[in-house]
Structure formats: C-alpha cells, structure tokens
Design a protein around this motif. Structure first.
Motif, PDB file in Angstrom:
ATOM      1  N   MET A 101      23.906 -23.361  19.979  1.00  0.00           N
ATOM      2  CA  MET A 101      22.938 -23.647  20.963  1.00  0.00           C
ATOM      3  C   MET A 101      21.452 -23.905  20.231  1.00  0.00           C
ATOM      4  O   MET A 101      20.723 -24.751  20.289  1.00  0.00           O
ATOM      5  N   ILE A 102      21.234 -22.487  19.313  1.00  0.00           N
ATOM      6  CA  ILE A 102      19.989 -22.712  18.779  1.00  0.00           C
ATOM      7  C   ILE A 102      20.125 -23.324  17.662  1.00  0.00           C
ATOM      8  O   ILE A 102      18.930 -23.904  17.332  1.00  0.00           O
ATOM      9  N   GLY A 103      21.077 -23.265  16.961  1.00  0.00           N
ATOM     10  CA  GLY A 103      21.170 -24.078  15.717  1.00  0.00           C
ATOM     11  C   GLY A 103      21.109 -25.535  15.808  1.00  0.00           C
ATOM     12  O   GLY A 103      20.481 -26.303  15.123  1.00  0.00           O
ATOM     13  N   PHE A 104      21.659 -26.289  16.836  1.00  0.00           N
ATOM     14  CA  PHE A 104      21.524 -27.591  17.273  1.00  0.00           C
ATOM     15  C   PHE A 104      20.283 -27.849  17.948  1.00  0.00           C
ATOM     16  O   PHE A 104      20.036 -29.272  18.326  1.00  0.00           O
ATOM     17  N   GLY A 105      19.204 -27.006  17.901  1.00  0.00           N
ATOM     18  CA  GLY A 105      18.135 -27.251  18.774  1.00  0.00           C
ATOM     19  C   GLY A 105      18.089 -27.456  20.160  1.00  0.00           C
ATOM     20  O   GLY A 105      16.935 -28.003  20.614  1.00  0.00           O
ATOM     21  N   ARG A 106      19.199 -27.035  20.849  1.00  0.00           N
ATOM     22  CA  ARG A 106      19.291 -27.183  22.206  1.00  0.00           C
ATOM     23  C   ARG A 106      18.452 -26.012  23.080  1.00  0.00           C
ATOM     24  O   ARG A 106      18.383 -26.339  24.279  1.00  0.00           O
ATOM     25  N   ILE A 107      18.061 -25.254  22.233  1.00  0.00           N
ATOM     26  CA  ILE A 107      17.203 -24.083  22.844  1.00  0.00           C
ATOM     27  C   ILE A 107      16.431 -23.279  21.744  1.00  0.00           C
ATOM     28  O   ILE A 107      17.102 -23.244  20.617  1.00  0.00           O
ATOM     29  N   THR A 108      15.366 -22.965  22.032  1.00  0.00           N
ATOM     30  CA  THR A 108      14.709 -22.432  20.936  1.00  0.00           C
ATOM     31  C   THR A 108      14.893 -20.803  20.898  1.00  0.00           C
ATOM     32  O   THR A 108      15.533 -20.364  21.764  1.00  0.00           O
ATOM     33  N   PHE A 128      23.998 -15.793  28.841  1.00  0.00           N
ATOM     34  CA  PHE A 128      22.786 -15.890  29.422  1.00  0.00           C
ATOM     35  C   PHE A 128      22.211 -17.235  28.613  1.00  0.00           C
ATOM     36  O   PHE A 128      21.522 -18.158  29.070  1.00  0.00           O
ATOM     37  N   VAL A 129      22.374 -17.178  27.236  1.00  0.00           N
ATOM     38  CA  VAL A 129      21.764 -18.070  26.222  1.00  0.00           C
ATOM     39  C   VAL A 129      22.381 -19.521  26.832  1.00  0.00           C
ATOM     40  O   VAL A 129      21.913 -20.620  26.871  1.00  0.00           O
ATOM     41  N   VAL A 130      23.743 -19.241  26.639  1.00  0.00           N
ATOM     42  CA  VAL A 130      24.615 -20.654  26.863  1.00  0.00           C
ATOM     43  C   VAL A 130      24.191 -21.424  28.055  1.00  0.00           C
ATOM     44  O   VAL A 130      24.004 -22.491  28.212  1.00  0.00           O
ATOM     45  N   ASN A 131      24.307 -20.477  29.529  1.00  0.00           N
ATOM     46  CA  ASN A 131      24.020 -21.080  30.424  1.00  0.00           C
ATOM     47  C   ASN A 131      22.626 -21.693  30.523  1.00  0.00           C
ATOM     48  O   ASN A 131      22.202 -22.681  31.302  1.00  0.00           O
ATOM     49  N   ALA A 132      21.543 -21.103  29.789  1.00  0.00           N
ATOM     50  CA  ALA A 132      20.109 -21.453  29.855  1.00  0.00           C
ATOM     51  C   ALA A 132      20.035 -22.843  29.227  1.00  0.00           C
ATOM     52  O   ALA A 132      19.084 -23.829  29.560  1.00  0.00           O
ATOM     53  N   ALA A 133      20.736 -22.925  28.057  1.00  0.00           N
ATOM     54  CA  ALA A 133      20.646 -24.027  27.353  1.00  0.00           C
ATOM     55  C   ALA A 133      21.229 -25.228  28.119  1.00  0.00           C
ATOM     56  O   ALA A 133      20.774 -26.215  28.157  1.00  0.00           O
ATOM     57  N   LEU A 134      22.321 -25.044  28.867  1.00  0.00           N
ATOM     58  CA  LEU A 134      22.937 -25.997  29.804  1.00  0.00           C
ATOM     59  C   LEU A 134      21.952 -26.413  30.862  1.00  0.00           C
ATOM     60  O   LEU A 134      21.711 -27.693  31.427  1.00  0.00           O
ATOM     61  N   ALA A 135      21.029 -25.438  31.346  1.00  0.00           N
ATOM     62  CA  ALA A 135      20.302 -25.698  32.604  1.00  0.00           C
ATOM     63  C   ALA A 135      19.208 -26.665  32.203  1.00  0.00           C
ATOM     64  O   ALA A 135      18.736 -27.157  32.965  1.00  0.00           O
ATOM     65  N   GLN A 136      18.640 -26.617  30.800  1.00  0.00           N
ATOM     66  CA  GLN A 136      17.489 -27.501  30.438  1.00  0.00           C
ATOM     67  C   GLN A 136      18.010 -28.838  30.429  1.00  0.00           C
ATOM     68  O   GLN A 136      17.176 -29.640  30.506  1.00  0.00           O
ATOM     69  N   THR A 137      19.293 -29.169  30.509  1.00  0.00           N
ATOM     70  CA  THR A 137      19.876 -30.539  30.616  1.00  0.00           C
ATOM     71  C   THR A 137      19.512 -31.227  32.065  1.00  0.00           C
ATOM     72  O   THR A 137      19.839 -32.230  32.250  1.00  0.00           O
ATOM     73  N   GLY A 138      19.553 -30.214  32.943  1.00  0.00           N
ATOM     74  CA  GLY A 138      19.474 -30.584  34.309  1.00  0.00           C
ATOM     75  C   GLY A 138      20.612 -30.944  35.035  1.00  0.00           C
ATOM     76  O   GLY A 138      20.761 -31.279  35.953  1.00  0.00           O
ATOM     77  N   MET A 139      21.633 -30.643  34.154  1.00  0.00           N
ATOM     78  CA  MET A 139      23.156 -31.129  34.879  1.00  0.00           C
ATOM     79  C   MET A 139      23.517 -30.201  35.847  1.00  0.00           C
ATOM     80  O   MET A 139      24.185 -30.404  36.934  1.00  0.00           O
ATOM     81  N   PRO A 140      23.441 -28.766  35.617  1.00  0.00           N
ATOM     82  CA  PRO A 140      23.751 -27.869  36.827  1.00  0.00           C
ATOM     83  C   PRO A 140      23.178 -28.222  38.121  1.00  0.00           C
ATOM     84  O   PRO A 140      23.756 -28.080  39.150  1.00  0.00           O
TER      85      PRO A 140
END
Length: 413
Positions: free
Chosen positions: A38-45, A284-296
């Motif tokens: 998630m960090i490497g693909f820039g989905r979360i800083t 925690f990181v994976v879920n936070a990255a998904l949350a930023q998409t608004g999908m959950p």
C-alpha cells in the motif's frame, strides 16, 4: 479494479486460507507485505501508515502478553497443567477441570497466550495417562475462546473493540460475563457427548506414532508466580477503579515484570507473540488504505440502507460471527469497529462484537488464532486434528453458544 482493492482482497484471502496461494506467505507475512505494498504503490503515505497503527491497542496487548509470559517463565502454567491433569478423576471430570481452567485463565491472561503455553503440556500429560488428547485439546481451546469473552483483556479482539468504542472495564464485564460463564458447561457437555467412548487411546483407531508421552517437568518458581499474580491483580484493579490509560497500565506492569534479578528479560519477552503484533499493525495500515477509497463507507451505507443496523446488538452479533469465520476474529473486529456508532449502548455493542467473534470462533480451525495454535502445536507433537475432527465438535459447540448469546442479547435489549 483498483490496486488498493486488489491488495486488500489478497491480504484477506491469506487470512482466510492461512496462506497466500502459490506462495509460502502466512497470515502475518501477508499483512506486512500488504501494508508495504500500500505504501509502495502510493495508496497511503508513510506518515499516514504510522498514524493508522493504533499504538494504544498494540501497547495494551504487548504489555499483557509480557505479564502473561511471566507466568510461563515462572513455571506456573506447567505446574497448573500438571496438577489438573494428574487428578485421579474420570476423563469427563478431568475435561471439566480443564474447561474451567482454560475459561478462567483466558479471561485475565489473554486466550492466545494461554493456549500457546498449555497445549504442549496437555498433549504430554494426556498421552502419559493413556488418554486420547484430542477431546481435551479441543475442550480447552473452545473454553478459552468462549471464556475470554468475559473481560476486555480476555482477547485481542476485545481490546480492539474496547479501544475503538471507549468501553469501560466494568460495563463490558456486566454484559459479557454471564454468557461467558454459561458457555463453559455448554462446551463441556457437548465435547463429553461427542467423545463418549473415545476417551482412551485404545479406543482411537490410530495412536499418534510420534506423540510425546513424557510430561514436562519444570519447578514452580513461587516467588515469581506471586509477583506475576500481584501485578495481574493490580492491572485489573487499575482498569476497574481508575481512568488511567489502559495501555500505560499494561506497559507499566510489563516494565515491572521485566525488571528482575532472577529471570532474564529476554526470556520473558521471548514469550510475546510478535507475529500477532505484526499482523495487527499490518492490518491497521491495509484497512486505513482501503478506507481512503471510500469503499468501506459505501458498503456500510448500502447495508444500512438494506436494513442492516449496526446499532442493533443482535444484528452486529450475527455480522461479526459470519465475518470472523471468513477472515478471523481479530481482522473481523478491525473491519467493523470503525463503523460502529458511539451511542449510549456502546457496552452492549462491544459485548455483541466480543460474543460474536468469541462464540463463533470455534466453528472452524482458522476461526481463531487459538484454534490454529492448538492444531499446529498438536501436529508438531504427533497428534493430528483435521478440519473434519475439529468441526465435528466445533460446529455443535458454536451453534449452542451462539443461541445462548442471542438469547442473552435479547434479554439485555
């Protein structure tokens, strides 16, 4: 499909199966790799990733693991297992002692740590008595899962729910203690019924060829056990009677246990389940990255529009039960907790979440870390517990406990 969703699905696929298909990557590895991806693909800083990790929960769990580990190092678990398993009683009575022991210990010392310490001892001692170890291992495992529901500190998922919802120790216990206590005779009765006539090794078709039969001997360090017990009582008292941050209480208790003239701090820290801590941090990181998409948020909104009310403890119980057997109980709570309403009935919601993940976690092996630990440690000692064997006892135990929980939730509401 967005790369964030792909990474999320792959991580949770690994959580469900226990590994990432095609690779030798277990649950913890998948969570860590997923977080880094998630960090490497820039989905979360990287800053957002650090901020996403709930250090309050991680600190609380680490501190309690150290305190529980002190009991392991002092020889308390070995002594207790030996005392209980050496009782000159019938197999059903022995199982009753183990069920009560497992349920009681898991409520105050965290169920996964108790399972790690006790499983090898139960295999050794039951085999040395000529008993089939499977019903005792399963009964103990089931009891630790259901007994851990009684308190906030009984399991990692309880701690996550408590930290997210701001639950009080006593409020949680008032609504969760009774069903946890009633679940223990339910577990005992179901396992006794299922394994009647199969208590002894002679009644089992195949004797485990490489099982260890010599009971381990370790001298009980009375002074260290008393110290650990005093610290445990102090921790519970601080949780009940003060508003001090729970994670600071647990970490302070861990510091007290690590400062020792007799026992090496390295030995105590070695009992901590680092894999579990890494698993939680990665999720925690994976879920936070998904949350930023608004999908959950959209999914929860759609579910609420379809009549799924997360503010209803019964519905939350059923959703948590189903989800925990797909991705595991800790990840299930982590997925659901952020979307729970902070209303006046948060204690009931927290209890529903704990009951759902705790009581349903005996259905299948990977429904809980405790189940995975029991099966893997037993296999290492020559005792095979396959999915069919586990479910043969786990399904009726789970269904009975879930009915009990739903009746209790209906009574509360």
């Amino acid at each position: 499909m967005d790369i964030t969703v792909i990474i999320f699905l792959l991580v949770y696929l690994a959580l469900a199966l226990g590994y990432l298909p095609g690779f030798r990557v277990d649950r913890t590895g998948a969570a860590v790799v997923g977080a880094l991806a998630m960090i490497g693909f820039g989905r979360i800083t990287d800053k957002q990733a650090w901020d996403a990790i709930d250090y309050h929960t991680v600190g609380l769990l680490f501190g309690l693991m150290v305190v529980s580990g002190a009991f392991t190092v002092s020889g308390f678990y070995q002594w207790l297992a030996g005392r209980v398993a050496s009782l000159k009683v019938s197999p059903p009575a022995l199982l009753a002692f183990l069920v009560v022991t497992g349920g009681g210990l898991s409520a105050v010392l965290t169920n996964d740590v108790v399972i790690v310490a006790m499983t090898p001892l139960l295999v050794s001692i039951t085999m040395s008595r000529g008993l089939n170890p499977v019903p005792f291992l399963l009964g103990f495992c089931f009891a630790t899962n259901t007994g851990s529901v009684a308190t906030i500190i009984g399991s990692p998922q309880n701690m996550i729910a408590a930290q997210t919802l701001g639950l009080s120790f006593t409020g949680f216990m008032k609504v969760a203690l009774v069903p946890a206590l009633i679940s223990l005779p339910v577990v005992w009765g179901a396992v006794c019924l299922i394994y009647r006539g199969r208590w002894n090794l002679a009644a089992v078709e195949e004797r485990p060829p490489s099982a260890t039969v010599a009971a381990p001997a370790q001298k009980l360090d009375i002074a260290e056990t008393i110290k650990a017990a005093i610290v445990t009582v102090a921790v519970v008292a601080a949780f009940v009677f003060t508003d001090w941050p729970r994670e600071m209480v647990a970490l302070s208790a861990a510091a007290v246990m690590l400062v020792n003239r007799q026992v090496s701090s390295k030995e105590v820290i070695g009992t901590v389940d680092g894999n579990l801590l890494l698993l939680l941090a990665g999720l925690f990181v994976v879920n936070a990255a998904l949350a930023q998409t608004g999908m959950p948020q959209k999914v929860v909104h759609d579910l609420q529009g379809a009549g799924v009310d997360f503010a209803n403890p019964s519905i939350l119980f059923l959703v948590a039960s189903a989800l925990s057997n797909i991705v595991g109980n800790n990840p299930a709570v982590m997925l659901l907790a952020p979307f729970l309403p902070h209303a006046a009935n948060t204690d009931a919601l927290g209890a529903a979440l704990a009951l759902g993940t705790g009581f349903s976690s005996n259905l299948i092996i990977f429904g809980s870390l405790a189940g995975i630990i029991v099966v893997e440690q037993a296999k290492d000692r020559g005792v095979k517990i396959g999915m069919g064997e586990f479910c043969r006892a786990g399904v009726p135990v789970t269904l009975l406990c879930m009915v009990l929980a739903l009746l209790w939730i209906a009574f509360l509401t």
